[in-house]
Design a protein around this motif. Sequence first.
Motif, PDB file in Angstrom:
ATOM      1  N   UNK A   1       1.366  -3.705   2.843  1.00 42.71           N
ATOM      2  CA  UNK A   1       2.163  -3.500   4.062  1.00 42.71           C
ATOM      3  C   UNK A   1       3.575  -3.050   3.721  1.00 42.71           C
ATOM      4  N   UNK A   2       4.084  -3.457   2.548  1.00 45.77           N
ATOM      5  CA  UNK A   2       5.440  -3.050   2.163  1.00 45.77           C
ATOM      6  C   UNK A   2       5.546  -1.545   1.950  1.00 45.77           C
ATOM      7  N   UNK A   3       4.414  -0.866   1.796  1.00 48.91           N
ATOM      8  CA  UNK A   3       4.427   0.599   1.674  1.00 48.91           C
ATOM      9  C   UNK A   3       4.504   1.271   3.033  1.00 48.91           C
ATOM     10  N   UNK A   4       4.363   0.492   4.097  1.00 46.03           N
ATOM     11  CA  UNK A   4       4.462   1.011   5.459  1.00 46.03           C
ATOM     12  C   UNK A   4       5.765   0.546   6.098  1.00 46.03           C
ATOM     13  N   UNK A   5       6.005  -0.761   6.033  1.00 44.58           N
ATOM     14  CA  UNK A   5       7.256  -1.345   6.537  1.00 44.58           C
ATOM     15  C   UNK A   5       8.130  -1.614   5.320  1.00 44.58           C
ATOM     16  N   UNK A   6       9.106  -0.754   5.109  1.00 49.15           N
ATOM     17  CA  UNK A   6       9.789  -0.710   3.815  1.00 49.15           C
ATOM     18  C   UNK A   6      10.558  -1.984   3.473  1.00 49.15           C
ATOM     19  N   UNK A   7      10.901  -2.789   4.460  1.00 47.38           N
ATOM     20  CA  UNK A   7      11.678  -3.989   4.173  1.00 47.38           C
ATOM     21  C   UNK A   7      10.806  -5.220   3.940  1.00 47.38           C
ATOM     22  N   UNK A   8       9.492  -5.049   4.003  1.00 51.07           N
ATOM     23  CA  UNK A   8       8.581  -6.194   3.853  1.00 51.07           C
ATOM     24  C   UNK A   8       8.389  -6.522   2.376  1.00 51.07           C
ATOM     25  N   UNK A   9       9.492  -6.862   1.727  1.00 47.35           N
ATOM     26  CA  UNK A   9       9.482  -7.153   0.299  1.00 47.35           C
ATOM     27  C   UNK A   9       9.448  -8.654   0.026  1.00 47.35           C
ATOM     28  N   UNK A  10       9.240  -9.467   1.049  1.00 44.68           N
ATOM     29  CA  UNK A  10       9.259 -10.915   0.850  1.00 44.68           C
ATOM     30  C   UNK A  10       8.016 -11.364   0.090  1.00 44.68           C
ATOM     31  N   UNK A  11       8.091 -12.583  -0.416  1.00 40.04           N
ATOM     32  CA  UNK A  11       7.097 -13.032  -1.385  1.00 40.04           C
ATOM     33  C   UNK A  11       6.346 -14.279  -0.923  1.00 40.04           C
ATOM     34  N   UNK A  12       5.288 -14.590  -1.653  1.00 43.63           N
ATOM     35  CA  UNK A  12       4.546 -15.830  -1.412  1.00 43.63           C
ATOM     36  C   UNK A  12       5.420 -17.055  -1.707  1.00 43.63           C
ATOM     37  N   UNK A  13       6.427 -16.896  -2.528  1.00 49.70           N
ATOM     38  CA  UNK A  13       7.360 -17.980  -2.811  1.00 49.70           C
ATOM     39  C   UNK A  13       8.099 -18.385  -1.530  1.00 49.70           C
ATOM     40  N   UNK A  14       8.690 -17.427  -0.854  1.00 48.98           N
ATOM     41  CA  UNK A  14       9.461 -17.749   0.351  1.00 48.98           C
ATOM     42  C   UNK A  14       8.552 -18.276   1.459  1.00 48.98           C
ATOM     43  N   UNK A  15       7.359 -17.716   1.602  1.00 48.44           N
ATOM     44  CA  UNK A  15       6.421 -18.204   2.617  1.00 48.44           C
ATOM     45  C   UNK A  15       5.978 -19.630   2.307  1.00 48.44           C
ATOM     46  N   UNK A  57       7.305 -10.909  10.901  1.00 52.52           N
ATOM     47  CA  UNK A  57       7.961 -10.130  11.957  1.00 52.52           C
ATOM     48  C   UNK A  57       9.397  -9.822  11.569  1.00 52.52           C
ATOM     49  N   UNK A  58      10.103 -10.818  11.054  1.00 53.82           N
ATOM     50  CA  UNK A  58      11.493 -10.629  10.635  1.00 53.82           C
ATOM     51  C   UNK A  58      11.593  -9.577   9.539  1.00 53.82           C
ATOM     52  N   UNK A  59      10.744  -9.692   8.522  1.00 52.43           N
ATOM     53  CA  UNK A  59      10.851  -8.811   7.359  1.00 52.43           C
ATOM     54  C   UNK A  59      10.360  -7.391   7.643  1.00 52.43           C
ATOM     55  N   UNK A  60       9.426  -7.240   8.559  1.00 50.83           N
ATOM     56  CA  UNK A  60       8.965  -5.889   8.902  1.00 50.83           C
ATOM     57  C   UNK A  60       9.841  -5.229   9.960  1.00 50.83           C
ATOM     58  N   UNK A  61      10.753  -5.996  10.559  1.00 48.07           N
ATOM     59  CA  UNK A  61      11.620  -5.433  11.591  1.00 48.07           C
ATOM     60  C   UNK A  61      10.916  -5.232  12.910  1.00 48.07           C
ATOM     61  N   UNK A  62       9.787  -5.913  13.112  1.00 55.68           N
ATOM     62  CA  UNK A  62       9.056  -5.808  14.372  1.00 55.68           C
ATOM     63  C   UNK A  62       9.353  -7.043  15.231  1.00 55.68           C
ATOM     64  N   UNK A  63       8.997  -6.966  16.480  1.00 56.45           N
ATOM     65  CA  UNK A  63       9.183  -8.116  17.373  1.00 56.45           C
ATOM     66  C   UNK A  63       7.852  -8.754  17.759  1.00 56.45           C
ATOM     67  N   UNK A  64       6.749  -8.188  17.275  1.00 64.11           N
ATOM     68  CA  UNK A  64       5.433  -8.671  17.689  1.00 64.11           C
ATOM     69  C   UNK A  64       5.223 -10.149  17.390  1.00 64.11           C
ATOM     70  N   UNK A  65       5.740 -10.603  16.232  1.00 59.56           N
ATOM     71  CA  UNK A  65       5.398 -11.939  15.777  1.00 59.56           C
ATOM     72  C   UNK A  65       6.297 -13.055  16.277  1.00 59.56           C
TER      73      UNK A  65
END
Length: 445
Positions: free
Chosen positions: A63-77, A196-204
Amino acid sequence: MNPTNPLDNLKAPGSLLEQKTSETKVFRDPIHGYIRVEYQIVWDLINSREFQRLRRIHQLGGVSLVYHNAEHTRFSHSLGVYELCRRMITEVDSIRSILNQQEQITVLIAALLHDIGHGPYSHFFESISKISHEDLGTMIIESDQTEINQILEKAQNGLSKRVTSILKKESEPHLMSSMISSQIDADRMDFLLRDAFETGTTYGNFDLERILRTLRADQDSLFIKKSGIHSVEDYIMARYQMYFQVYQHPDSYGYELLIERFFKRLEQIENENQMMNKDLDPDKQMIDMASDLKNPLRMLHKGQIHLLDETLLNMVIRKALDFHDEILKDLAERIINRKLFKWMDQPGDQDLKIIRAELKKHNLPESIYLQEIELSTGEYLPYHEKSEPILVLDMDGSRKYLSECSAIAKALLSVQKPDSHRIYFPELILDTLIKDQTDNKNSYD
Protein backbone atom coordinates in the motif's frame (compact mmCIF):
# COMPACT_ATOMS: atom_id res chain seq x y z
CA MET A 1 15.70 2.87 23.75
CA ASN A 2 18.00 1.02 26.16
CA PRO A 3 20.79 -0.66 24.14
CA THR A 4 21.64 -3.19 26.87
CA ASN A 5 20.35 -6.75 26.99
CA PRO A 6 16.70 -6.52 28.14
CA LEU A 7 17.13 -9.74 30.11
CA ASP A 8 19.42 -7.85 32.52
CA ASN A 9 16.49 -5.70 33.69
CA LEU A 10 14.63 -8.56 35.36
CA LYS A 11 15.97 -8.91 38.90
CA ALA A 12 15.97 -12.68 39.33
CA PRO A 13 14.53 -15.88 37.84
CA GLY A 14 11.56 -15.74 40.21
CA SER A 15 10.86 -12.00 39.93
CA LEU A 16 7.19 -11.06 39.90
CA LEU A 17 5.24 -10.49 36.75
CA GLU A 18 3.83 -7.36 38.38
CA GLN A 19 7.21 -5.62 38.76
CA LYS A 20 6.87 -1.93 37.85
CA THR A 21 9.36 0.26 35.99
CA SER A 22 11.15 2.92 38.03
CA GLU A 23 8.96 5.48 36.29
CA THR A 24 6.25 5.37 33.64
CA LYS A 25 7.81 5.11 30.17
CA VAL A 26 6.07 6.87 27.30
CA PHE A 27 6.06 6.89 23.50
CA ARG A 28 4.68 9.90 21.64
CA ASP A 29 2.13 8.64 19.16
CA PRO A 30 0.05 10.44 16.48
CA ILE A 31 -3.05 8.34 17.24
CA HIS A 32 -3.05 7.92 21.01
CA GLY A 33 -1.00 10.91 22.13
CA TYR A 34 1.06 9.03 24.70
CA ILE A 35 1.55 5.27 24.91
CA ARG A 36 2.29 4.46 28.54
CA VAL A 37 4.37 1.56 29.85
CA GLU A 38 4.51 0.91 33.60
CA TYR A 39 5.44 -2.78 33.81
CA GLN A 40 9.08 -3.79 33.50
CA ILE A 41 8.30 -6.92 31.51
CA VAL A 42 6.47 -4.90 28.84
CA TRP A 43 9.40 -2.51 28.60
CA ASP A 44 11.86 -5.40 28.31
CA LEU A 45 9.80 -7.05 25.57
CA ILE A 46 9.72 -3.81 23.60
CA ASN A 47 13.53 -3.70 23.83
CA SER A 48 13.93 -7.31 22.68
CA ARG A 49 15.56 -7.82 19.31
CA GLU A 50 12.54 -9.68 17.91
CA PHE A 51 10.18 -6.82 18.76
CA GLN A 52 12.62 -4.20 17.46
CA ARG A 53 12.56 -6.15 14.17
CA LEU A 54 9.01 -4.87 13.67
CA ARG A 55 10.45 -1.39 13.07
CA ARG A 56 11.70 -2.84 9.80
CA ILE A 57 8.34 -4.30 8.65
CA HIS A 58 5.83 -2.10 6.81
CA GLN A 59 2.35 -2.22 8.33
CA LEU A 60 0.58 -2.07 4.97
CA GLY A 61 2.93 -3.91 2.64
CA GLY A 62 2.52 -2.71 -0.93
CA VAL A 63 0.00 0.00 0.00
CA SER A 64 2.95 2.35 0.60
CA LEU A 65 3.56 2.23 -3.16
CA VAL A 66 0.11 3.75 -3.67
CA TYR A 67 -0.26 6.02 -0.63
CA HIS A 68 3.22 7.45 -0.40
CA ASN A 69 3.08 8.40 3.28
CA ALA A 70 2.01 4.94 4.48
CA GLU A 71 5.49 4.18 5.78
CA HIS A 72 4.38 3.19 9.29
CA THR A 73 5.43 -0.11 10.74
CA ARG A 74 4.20 -3.14 12.66
CA PHE A 75 6.16 -1.71 15.59
CA SER A 76 3.97 1.39 15.89
CA HIS A 77 0.76 -0.61 15.34
CA SER A 78 1.74 -3.18 17.98
CA LEU A 79 2.36 -0.41 20.50
CA GLY A 80 -1.03 1.05 19.58
CA VAL A 81 -2.86 -2.24 20.18
CA TYR A 82 -1.09 -2.55 23.53
CA GLU A 83 -2.20 0.98 24.46
CA LEU A 84 -5.82 0.36 23.52
CA CYS A 85 -5.88 -2.80 25.65
CA ARG A 86 -4.32 -0.82 28.49
CA ARG A 87 -7.07 1.78 28.16
CA MET A 88 -9.77 -0.89 28.07
CA ILE A 89 -8.46 -2.27 31.36
CA THR A 90 -8.13 1.19 32.89
CA GLU A 91 -11.40 2.69 31.67
CA VAL A 92 -13.88 -0.20 31.43
CA ASP A 93 -14.86 -1.23 34.96
CA SER A 94 -16.31 -4.59 33.93
CA ILE A 95 -13.02 -5.66 32.32
CA ARG A 96 -11.04 -4.65 35.37
CA SER A 97 -13.40 -6.54 37.67
CA ILE A 98 -13.19 -9.77 35.60
CA LEU A 99 -9.41 -9.92 35.08
CA ASN A 100 -7.03 -10.12 38.01
CA GLN A 101 -3.75 -8.23 37.90
CA GLN A 102 -1.70 -11.06 36.40
CA GLU A 103 -4.33 -11.65 33.72
CA GLN A 104 -4.36 -7.94 32.95
CA ILE A 105 -0.58 -7.89 32.46
CA THR A 106 -0.71 -11.10 30.40
CA VAL A 107 -3.30 -9.69 28.02
CA LEU A 108 -1.19 -6.52 27.66
CA ILE A 109 1.76 -8.71 26.68
CA ALA A 110 -0.39 -10.64 24.19
CA ALA A 111 -1.60 -7.36 22.67
CA LEU A 112 1.98 -6.14 22.32
CA LEU A 113 3.12 -9.40 20.67
CA HIS A 114 0.06 -10.18 18.55
CA ASP A 115 1.89 -9.34 15.28
CA ILE A 116 5.37 -10.58 16.23
CA GLY A 117 5.23 -13.22 13.46
CA HIS A 118 4.82 -10.84 10.52
CA GLY A 119 7.49 -10.97 7.82
CA PRO A 120 8.57 -8.46 5.16
CA TYR A 121 5.62 -6.55 3.73
CA SER A 122 3.33 -8.10 6.35
CA HIS A 123 0.50 -10.34 5.13
CA PHE A 124 1.98 -10.69 1.65
CA PHE A 125 5.03 -12.55 2.98
CA GLU A 126 2.89 -15.55 3.89
CA SER A 127 2.64 -16.38 0.17
CA ILE A 128 6.45 -16.66 0.10
CA SER A 129 7.12 -18.42 3.40
CA LYS A 130 4.02 -20.69 3.30
CA ILE A 131 3.45 -20.11 7.02
CA SER A 132 0.88 -17.82 8.61
CA HIS A 133 2.08 -14.93 10.75
CA GLU A 134 -0.05 -16.30 13.59
CA ASP A 135 1.75 -19.67 13.54
CA LEU A 136 5.18 -18.07 13.20
CA GLY A 137 4.33 -15.66 16.03
CA THR A 138 3.43 -18.56 18.32
CA MET A 139 6.75 -20.25 17.51
CA ILE A 140 8.73 -17.05 18.17
CA ILE A 141 7.06 -16.57 21.56
CA GLU A 142 7.51 -20.23 22.59
CA SER A 143 11.02 -20.81 21.19
CA ASP A 144 13.87 -20.76 23.70
CA GLN A 145 16.01 -19.27 20.91
CA THR A 146 14.36 -15.85 21.25
CA GLU A 147 14.86 -13.04 23.74
CA ILE A 148 11.08 -12.71 23.95
CA ASN A 149 10.70 -16.25 25.26
CA GLN A 150 13.58 -15.84 27.70
CA ILE A 151 12.09 -12.62 29.09
CA LEU A 152 8.68 -14.22 29.54
CA GLU A 153 9.96 -17.41 31.16
CA LYS A 154 12.37 -15.54 33.43
CA ALA A 155 9.45 -13.48 34.71
CA GLN A 156 7.18 -16.47 35.30
CA ASN A 157 7.42 -20.13 34.30
CA GLY A 158 4.93 -21.04 31.57
CA LEU A 159 4.11 -17.41 30.76
CA SER A 160 4.98 -17.80 27.06
CA LYS A 161 2.32 -20.49 26.61
CA ARG A 162 -0.27 -18.45 28.50
CA VAL A 163 0.40 -15.57 26.10
CA THR A 164 0.06 -17.77 23.02
CA SER A 165 -3.13 -19.32 24.40
CA ILE A 166 -4.68 -15.83 24.30
CA LEU A 167 -3.52 -15.29 20.72
CA LYS A 168 -4.85 -18.74 19.70
CA LYS A 169 -8.19 -17.99 21.40
CA GLU A 170 -7.75 -20.86 23.82
CA SER A 171 -7.55 -18.78 27.00
CA GLU A 172 -9.91 -18.58 29.94
CA PRO A 173 -11.56 -16.22 30.36
CA HIS A 174 -12.13 -15.85 26.62
CA LEU A 175 -12.52 -12.10 27.17
CA MET A 176 -8.73 -11.74 26.96
CA SER A 177 -8.72 -13.03 23.39
CA SER A 178 -11.75 -10.91 22.45
CA MET A 179 -9.94 -7.75 23.53
CA ILE A 180 -7.28 -8.42 20.87
CA SER A 181 -9.15 -10.34 18.19
CA SER A 182 -12.91 -10.10 17.66
CA GLN A 183 -15.18 -7.89 15.57
CA ILE A 184 -14.66 -4.95 17.89
CA ASP A 185 -11.15 -5.22 19.22
CA ALA A 186 -8.00 -3.24 19.94
CA ASP A 187 -6.28 -4.57 16.79
CA ARG A 188 -8.90 -3.32 14.33
CA MET A 189 -9.53 -0.06 16.13
CA ASP A 190 -5.85 0.84 16.08
CA PHE A 191 -5.09 -0.15 12.51
CA LEU A 192 -8.12 1.68 11.10
CA LEU A 193 -7.24 4.97 12.79
CA ARG A 194 -3.51 4.57 12.17
CA ASP A 195 -3.83 3.50 8.53
CA ALA A 196 -6.28 6.32 7.78
CA PHE A 197 -3.91 8.85 9.35
CA GLU A 198 -0.83 7.56 7.53
CA THR A 199 -2.51 7.21 4.13
CA GLY A 200 -4.04 10.69 4.40
CA THR A 201 -7.55 9.32 3.90
CA THR A 202 -10.62 9.93 6.04
CA TYR A 203 -12.27 6.55 5.45
CA GLY A 204 -10.95 4.95 8.62
CA ASN A 205 -12.00 7.60 11.13
CA PHE A 206 -14.53 6.85 13.87
CA ASP A 207 -15.26 7.97 17.44
CA LEU A 208 -12.86 5.85 19.48
CA GLU A 209 -13.56 7.72 22.72
CA ARG A 210 -17.30 7.05 22.49
CA ILE A 211 -16.72 3.35 21.84
CA LEU A 212 -14.46 3.04 24.87
CA ARG A 213 -16.99 4.89 27.02
CA THR A 214 -19.86 2.58 26.01
CA LEU A 215 -17.83 -0.65 25.96
CA ARG A 216 -18.81 -3.41 28.38
CA ALA A 217 -17.58 -6.97 28.98
CA ASP A 218 -18.37 -10.36 30.46
CA GLN A 219 -16.25 -13.49 30.84
CA ASP A 220 -16.52 -14.32 27.14
CA SER A 221 -16.71 -11.15 25.09
CA LEU A 222 -16.94 -7.42 24.64
CA PHE A 223 -20.23 -5.73 23.85
CA ILE A 224 -21.55 -2.21 23.49
CA LYS A 225 -24.25 -0.23 25.23
CA LYS A 226 -27.17 0.73 23.01
CA SER A 227 -26.22 4.39 23.39
CA GLY A 228 -22.96 3.60 21.58
CA ILE A 229 -24.53 2.12 18.45
CA HIS A 230 -23.86 5.15 16.25
CA SER A 231 -20.14 5.11 17.07
CA VAL A 232 -20.01 1.40 16.22
CA GLU A 233 -21.82 2.06 12.94
CA ASP A 234 -19.11 4.59 12.08
CA TYR A 235 -16.50 1.99 13.01
CA ILE A 236 -17.83 -0.75 10.72
CA MET A 237 -18.40 1.75 7.89
CA ALA A 238 -14.77 2.84 8.32
CA ARG A 239 -13.74 -0.80 7.91
CA TYR A 240 -15.94 -1.13 4.83
CA GLN A 241 -14.40 1.90 3.14
CA MET A 242 -10.80 1.10 4.09
CA TYR A 243 -10.96 -2.45 2.77
CA PHE A 244 -12.10 -1.45 -0.68
CA GLN A 245 -10.39 1.93 -1.05
CA VAL A 246 -7.03 1.21 0.63
CA TYR A 247 -6.31 -2.39 1.59
CA GLN A 248 -7.50 -3.95 -1.68
CA HIS A 249 -6.04 -1.35 -4.06
CA PRO A 250 -5.04 -3.14 -7.31
CA ASP A 251 -1.67 -1.36 -7.58
CA SER A 252 -0.77 -2.46 -4.06
CA TYR A 253 -1.46 -6.05 -5.07
CA GLY A 254 0.50 -5.44 -8.29
CA TYR A 255 3.63 -4.45 -6.37
CA GLU A 256 3.42 -7.49 -4.12
CA LEU A 257 2.80 -9.61 -7.22
CA LEU A 258 6.17 -8.48 -8.63
CA ILE A 259 7.93 -9.70 -5.48
CA GLU A 260 6.03 -13.01 -5.66
CA ARG A 261 7.01 -13.37 -9.35
CA PHE A 262 10.62 -12.57 -8.39
CA PHE A 263 10.73 -15.50 -5.96
CA LYS A 264 8.92 -17.74 -8.41
CA ARG A 265 11.57 -17.01 -11.05
CA LEU A 266 14.33 -17.60 -8.52
CA GLU A 267 12.83 -20.98 -7.70
CA GLN A 268 12.73 -21.85 -11.40
CA ILE A 269 16.40 -20.96 -11.71
CA GLU A 270 17.34 -23.05 -8.67
CA ASN A 271 15.45 -26.06 -10.04
CA GLU A 272 17.10 -25.69 -13.46
CA ASN A 273 20.56 -25.44 -11.90
CA GLN A 274 19.97 -28.50 -9.74
CA MET A 275 18.85 -30.52 -12.75
CA MET A 276 21.95 -29.45 -14.68
CA ASN A 277 24.24 -29.77 -11.61
CA LYS A 278 25.38 -26.25 -12.40
CA ASP A 279 27.55 -24.21 -10.03
CA LEU A 280 25.70 -21.13 -8.77
CA ASP A 281 28.78 -19.02 -8.08
CA PRO A 282 29.03 -16.02 -8.04
CA ASP A 283 25.27 -15.86 -7.38
CA LYS A 284 25.37 -18.24 -4.41
CA GLN A 285 25.28 -15.53 -1.74
CA MET A 286 22.06 -14.09 -3.12
CA ILE A 287 20.54 -17.55 -3.51
CA ASP A 288 21.41 -18.40 0.11
CA MET A 289 19.92 -15.13 1.40
CA ALA A 290 16.73 -15.74 -0.56
CA SER A 291 16.58 -19.29 0.77
CA ASP A 292 16.72 -17.98 4.36
CA LEU A 293 13.96 -15.51 3.58
CA LYS A 294 11.68 -18.25 2.34
CA ASN A 295 12.41 -20.42 5.39
CA PRO A 296 11.72 -18.38 8.55
CA LEU A 297 11.60 -21.58 10.65
CA ARG A 298 15.22 -22.24 9.71
CA MET A 299 16.09 -18.68 10.76
CA LEU A 300 14.24 -19.24 14.04
CA HIS A 301 16.10 -22.47 14.78
CA LYS A 302 19.40 -20.71 14.03
CA GLY A 303 18.50 -17.94 16.49
CA GLN A 304 18.35 -15.40 13.65
CA ILE A 305 14.63 -14.66 13.32
CA HIS A 306 15.31 -11.03 14.28
CA LEU A 307 17.05 -10.67 10.91
CA LEU A 308 13.90 -11.55 8.97
CA ASP A 309 12.99 -8.08 7.74
CA GLU A 310 12.55 -5.92 4.67
CA THR A 311 16.24 -4.98 4.75
CA LEU A 312 17.12 -8.59 3.98
CA LEU A 313 14.46 -8.86 1.27
CA ASN A 314 15.63 -5.62 -0.38
CA MET A 315 19.25 -6.80 -0.27
CA VAL A 316 18.27 -9.94 -2.18
CA ILE A 317 16.42 -7.89 -4.79
CA ARG A 318 19.30 -5.42 -5.16
CA LYS A 319 21.82 -8.23 -5.64
CA ALA A 320 19.59 -9.63 -8.41
CA LEU A 321 20.38 -6.54 -10.50
CA ASP A 322 23.76 -8.19 -11.16
CA PHE A 323 22.33 -11.67 -11.63
CA HIS A 324 22.98 -13.63 -14.81
CA ASP A 325 19.26 -14.17 -15.53
CA GLU A 326 17.68 -11.33 -17.54
CA ILE A 327 14.13 -12.05 -16.36
CA LEU A 328 15.14 -11.95 -12.69
CA LYS A 329 17.05 -8.72 -13.33
CA ASP A 330 13.99 -7.21 -15.02
CA LEU A 331 11.74 -8.12 -12.09
CA ALA A 332 14.26 -6.67 -9.62
CA GLU A 333 14.43 -3.43 -11.58
CA ARG A 334 10.64 -3.21 -11.65
CA ILE A 335 10.41 -3.71 -7.88
CA ILE A 336 13.12 -1.17 -7.05
CA ASN A 337 11.89 1.50 -9.45
CA ARG A 338 8.13 0.88 -9.14
CA LYS A 339 7.61 -0.26 -12.72
CA LEU A 340 4.37 -2.05 -11.95
CA PHE A 341 2.48 -4.40 -14.23
CA LYS A 342 -0.70 -2.99 -15.71
CA TRP A 343 -3.99 -4.58 -14.77
CA MET A 344 -7.40 -5.14 -16.28
CA ASP A 345 -10.63 -6.34 -14.71
CA GLN A 346 -12.94 -8.70 -16.59
CA PRO A 347 -10.68 -9.24 -19.63
CA GLY A 348 -12.22 -10.73 -22.74
CA ASP A 349 -10.92 -13.69 -24.70
CA GLN A 350 -9.54 -11.31 -27.34
CA ASP A 351 -7.60 -9.37 -24.69
CA LEU A 352 -5.97 -12.54 -23.40
CA LYS A 353 -5.18 -13.68 -26.94
CA ILE A 354 -3.39 -10.40 -27.68
CA ILE A 355 -1.45 -10.47 -24.41
CA ARG A 356 -0.26 -14.02 -24.96
CA ALA A 357 0.78 -13.23 -28.52
CA GLU A 358 2.71 -10.15 -27.40
CA LEU A 359 4.45 -12.05 -24.61
CA LYS A 360 5.54 -14.70 -27.11
CA LYS A 361 6.69 -11.99 -29.52
CA HIS A 362 8.89 -10.40 -26.83
CA ASN A 363 10.10 -13.78 -25.54
CA LEU A 364 8.59 -13.21 -22.08
CA PRO A 365 7.44 -16.36 -20.26
CA GLU A 366 3.72 -16.36 -19.57
CA SER A 367 4.25 -18.05 -16.20
CA ILE A 368 6.00 -14.88 -14.98
CA TYR A 369 4.52 -12.03 -17.00
CA LEU A 370 0.84 -12.91 -17.03
CA GLN A 371 -1.09 -13.34 -13.81
CA GLU A 372 -4.78 -14.15 -13.73
CA ILE A 373 -6.56 -13.94 -10.39
CA GLU A 374 -10.10 -14.48 -9.24
CA LEU A 375 -11.11 -11.88 -6.66
CA SER A 376 -13.69 -13.15 -4.22
CA THR A 377 -14.67 -10.03 -2.30
CA GLY A 378 -17.03 -11.78 0.10
CA GLU A 379 -14.22 -12.76 2.46
CA TYR A 380 -13.19 -9.11 2.83
CA LEU A 381 -16.57 -7.74 3.82
CA PRO A 382 -15.98 -5.75 7.00
CA TYR A 383 -18.84 -7.08 9.13
CA HIS A 384 -20.47 -10.47 9.50
CA GLU A 385 -22.31 -12.35 12.21
CA LYS A 386 -21.14 -15.88 11.48
CA SER A 387 -18.83 -15.87 14.52
CA GLU A 388 -18.27 -13.44 17.39
CA PRO A 389 -20.86 -10.87 16.28
CA ILE A 390 -20.92 -7.43 17.84
CA LEU A 391 -23.45 -7.56 20.66
CA VAL A 392 -25.52 -4.64 21.93
CA LEU A 393 -26.65 -4.28 25.54
CA ASP A 394 -30.29 -3.18 25.38
CA MET A 395 -32.06 -1.01 27.96
CA ASP A 396 -33.72 -4.07 29.56
CA GLY A 397 -30.36 -5.80 30.06
CA SER A 398 -30.76 -8.24 27.15
CA ARG A 399 -28.15 -8.60 24.41
CA LYS A 400 -28.90 -8.46 20.73
CA TYR A 401 -26.93 -8.79 17.52
CA LEU A 402 -25.88 -5.43 16.14
CA SER A 403 -27.91 -6.06 12.98
CA GLU A 404 -31.06 -6.28 15.10
CA CYS A 405 -30.47 -2.74 16.37
CA SER A 406 -28.78 -1.06 13.40
CA ALA A 407 -30.14 -0.67 9.88
CA ILE A 408 -26.60 0.07 8.66
CA ALA A 409 -25.23 -3.19 10.05
CA LYS A 410 -28.17 -5.11 8.64
CA ALA A 411 -27.57 -3.56 5.20
CA LEU A 412 -23.84 -4.41 5.30
CA LEU A 413 -24.67 -8.07 5.95
CA SER A 414 -26.45 -8.20 2.60
CA VAL A 415 -23.73 -6.40 0.64
CA GLN A 416 -22.09 -8.58 -1.96
CA LYS A 417 -19.68 -6.92 -4.36
CA PRO A 418 -19.48 -9.08 -7.50
CA ASP A 419 -16.49 -11.37 -7.83
CA SER A 420 -13.97 -10.18 -10.37
CA HIS A 421 -11.48 -11.71 -12.79
CA ARG A 422 -8.34 -9.56 -13.02
CA ILE A 423 -5.16 -9.91 -15.04
CA TYR A 424 -1.72 -8.32 -14.64
CA PHE A 425 0.72 -7.93 -17.54
CA PRO A 426 3.70 -5.77 -18.66
CA GLU A 427 3.01 -2.19 -19.74
CA LEU A 428 4.62 -2.72 -23.17
CA ILE A 429 1.48 -4.67 -24.20
CA LEU A 430 -0.90 -1.86 -23.30
CA ASP A 431 -0.58 0.08 -26.58
CA THR A 432 -1.43 -3.05 -28.58
CA LEU A 433 -4.50 -3.69 -26.41
CA ILE A 434 -5.70 -0.08 -26.69
CA LYS A 435 -5.21 -0.09 -30.46
CA ASP A 436 -7.19 -3.32 -30.80
CA GLN A 437 -10.01 -1.97 -28.64
CA THR A 438 -10.04 1.29 -30.62
CA ASP A 439 -10.14 -0.57 -33.94
CA ASN A 440 -13.02 -2.70 -32.72
CA LYS A 441 -14.90 0.36 -31.50
CA ASN A 442 -14.42 2.13 -34.84
CA SER A 443 -15.65 -0.93 -36.71
CA TYR A 444 -18.95 -0.62 -34.83
CA ASP A 445 -19.36 3.14 -35.49
